[in-house]
Design a protein around this motif. Structure first.
Motif, mmCIF file in Angstrom:
data_model
loop_
_atom_site.group_PDB
_atom_site.id
_atom_site.type_symbol
_atom_site.label_atom_id
_atom_site.label_comp_id
_atom_site.label_asym_id
_atom_site.label_seq_id
_atom_site.Cartn_x
_atom_site.Cartn_y
_atom_site.Cartn_z
ATOM 1 N N SER A 155 9.110 -11.553 6.300
ATOM 2 C CA SER A 155 9.798 -10.298 6.028
ATOM 3 C C SER A 155 9.071 -9.075 6.582
ATOM 4 O O SER A 155 9.697 -8.072 6.908
ATOM 5 C CB SER A 155 10.023 -10.128 4.517
ATOM 6 N N ARG A 156 7.736 -9.140 6.695
ATOM 7 C CA ARG A 156 6.970 -7.982 7.183
ATOM 8 C C ARG A 156 6.031 -8.418 8.306
ATOM 9 O O ARG A 156 5.148 -9.251 8.093
ATOM 10 C CB ARG A 156 6.161 -7.350 6.051
ATOM 11 N N ALA A 158 3.005 -7.631 10.599
ATOM 12 C CA ALA A 158 1.839 -6.754 10.644
ATOM 13 C C ALA A 158 1.332 -6.557 12.071
ATOM 14 O O ALA A 158 0.781 -5.507 12.407
ATOM 15 C CB ALA A 158 0.716 -7.323 9.767
#
Length: 384
Positions: A155-156, A158
């Motif tokens: 979902s994220r 980095a």
């Protein structure tokens, strides 16, 4: 059943006794006439492949691969008739082999990067993927996509990078990206500090090399992918296992090389060792470090190896490793020859064990170079 399959299969049928009963056993051997299909569906819709515990209708790429294996060929051995050898970059190949030997202009043929086609030298698919100046024109997915995800799902994002270097270099860049984002523990020895990685470098390297060597470059749409999460690393490559090969087979060291040109070049470069040993070496590196064995899966049309960062138990040592560590615990530093004599091992065996113990952060080495005859080894102690 064989009457409903075309071309017709020849079965080895035997009646065997089992628990006071008679059992009919039918054994089907690999066929040189594949692909076979269900007669009622025809040759376009009636070809199926086994993926895990399911049967799936084969797509066009899988059907082509069946035909290649039946002809004892691989996709990357195929000629590209419309191109000349000049499509390959000799300078790049020379740089990749510079640490091993000097390549001659005829080296492309010995590497099988080129082949004879109608009395002319032309590039092979494997040679083009490895060395071509414009390789993405024909194989736009022959690269590595690497990403670091925050947490345990996608979902994220980095950090991410598209690694489009020539494949032997791309492997090193992918490993460097992963190690940039992996946690590591400082280990302080008598002379210097070393790092103990959350996943053994040997396992990480094997997983990425295997993905590149065994990728199905005939597939279109998705590159090789390396994903780093908080608790694991996932390495995906396009293409399920070659026909006739199962997950259980590869865990036992059975292998079918999908890309023979790429595989042989990688072996000569020292990126791979003997065929079929990669999965076993990867598994041994993880379990020796106290981590679970890699999870191997076929997902859709892709193959995935997952390396866990969560320890499942203490690092595993055999009696010889324990003997070496006891000897090194005196803090005086010992040479390979001294360790070999004390542990009743050959010098070569000790070198292999020392390398593994250093990678696991249990031993540190001190010397001017890897070839230094006065190189000494010490037992490392965790910081704290």
């Amino acid at each position: 059943m064989s009457d409903s399959i075309r071309p017709r299969l020849v079965l080895d049928i035997e009646i065997m006794s089992w628990r006071k009963k008679q059992v009919l056993v039918a054994q089907v051997y690999p066929s040189g006439a594949r692909p076979h299909y269900l007669a009622r569906l025809g040759p376009e819709e009636g070809i199926f492949v086994r993926v895990g515990s399911t049967n799936r209708r084969a797509d066009a790429a899988q059907i082509q691969e069946m035909r290649r294996f039946a002809d004892q060929g691989s996709f990357d051995e195929q000629p590209i008739p419309e191109l000349k050898p000049e499509a390959l970059d000799f300078r790049v190949a020379s740089e990749l082999f510079a640490h091993l030997r000097k390549l001659s202009p005829a080296a492309f043929r010995t590497l099988r990067a080129t082949t004879r086609y109608q009395e002319h030298d032309v590039p092979t698919v494997g040679g083009y993927i490895l060395f071509a100046k414009d390789r993405f024109d024909r194989f736009p997915d022959a690269w590595i996509q690497a990403g670091r995800f925050a947490g345990k799902d996608r979902s994220r994002v980095a950090d991410s990078v598209q690694i489009r270097s020539h494949l032997p270099r791309a492997i090193e860049e992918a490993i460097a990206f992963v190690q940039k984002h992996m946690s590591r523990e400082a280990v302080i020895g008598p002379v210097r500090r070393t790092d103990r990685w959350s996943v053994p470098p040997a396992a990480l390297r094997e997983a990425i090399v295997n993905a590149v060597v065994h990728a199905d470059y005939a597939e279109r749409g998705v590159p090789i992918r390396v994903a780093v999460f908080d608790d694991r690393i996932e390495i995906d490559n396009p293409g399920i296992l070659p026909l006739g090969l199962t997950l259980e087979d590869i865990r036992k060291g059975v292998s079918k090389l999908r890309n023979r040109v790429i595989g042989s070049v990688f072996q000569e470069l020292g990126l791979t060792e003997q065929w079929g040993s990669g999965i076993q070496r990867m598994t041994a590196a993880c379990t020796d470090a106290g981590l679970p064995a890699p999870v191997l899966e076929e997902l859709g049309s892709r193959f995935r190896a997952t390396l866990s960062m969560i320890a499942s138990g203490p690092a595993r040592l055999d009696k010889k490793d324990e003997a070496i560590l006891r000897l090194l615990a005196d803090g005086r530093g010992h040479s390979t020859a001294r360790i070999a004599k004390a542990a009743s091992l050959s010098v070569r065996a000790v070198r292999n064990r020392q390398k593994a113990l250093v990678e696991r952060g249990l031993v540190t080495e001190v010397g001017s170079s890897p070839q230094d005859p006065r190189r000494l080894y010490f037992r490392a102690e965790p910081q704290g």
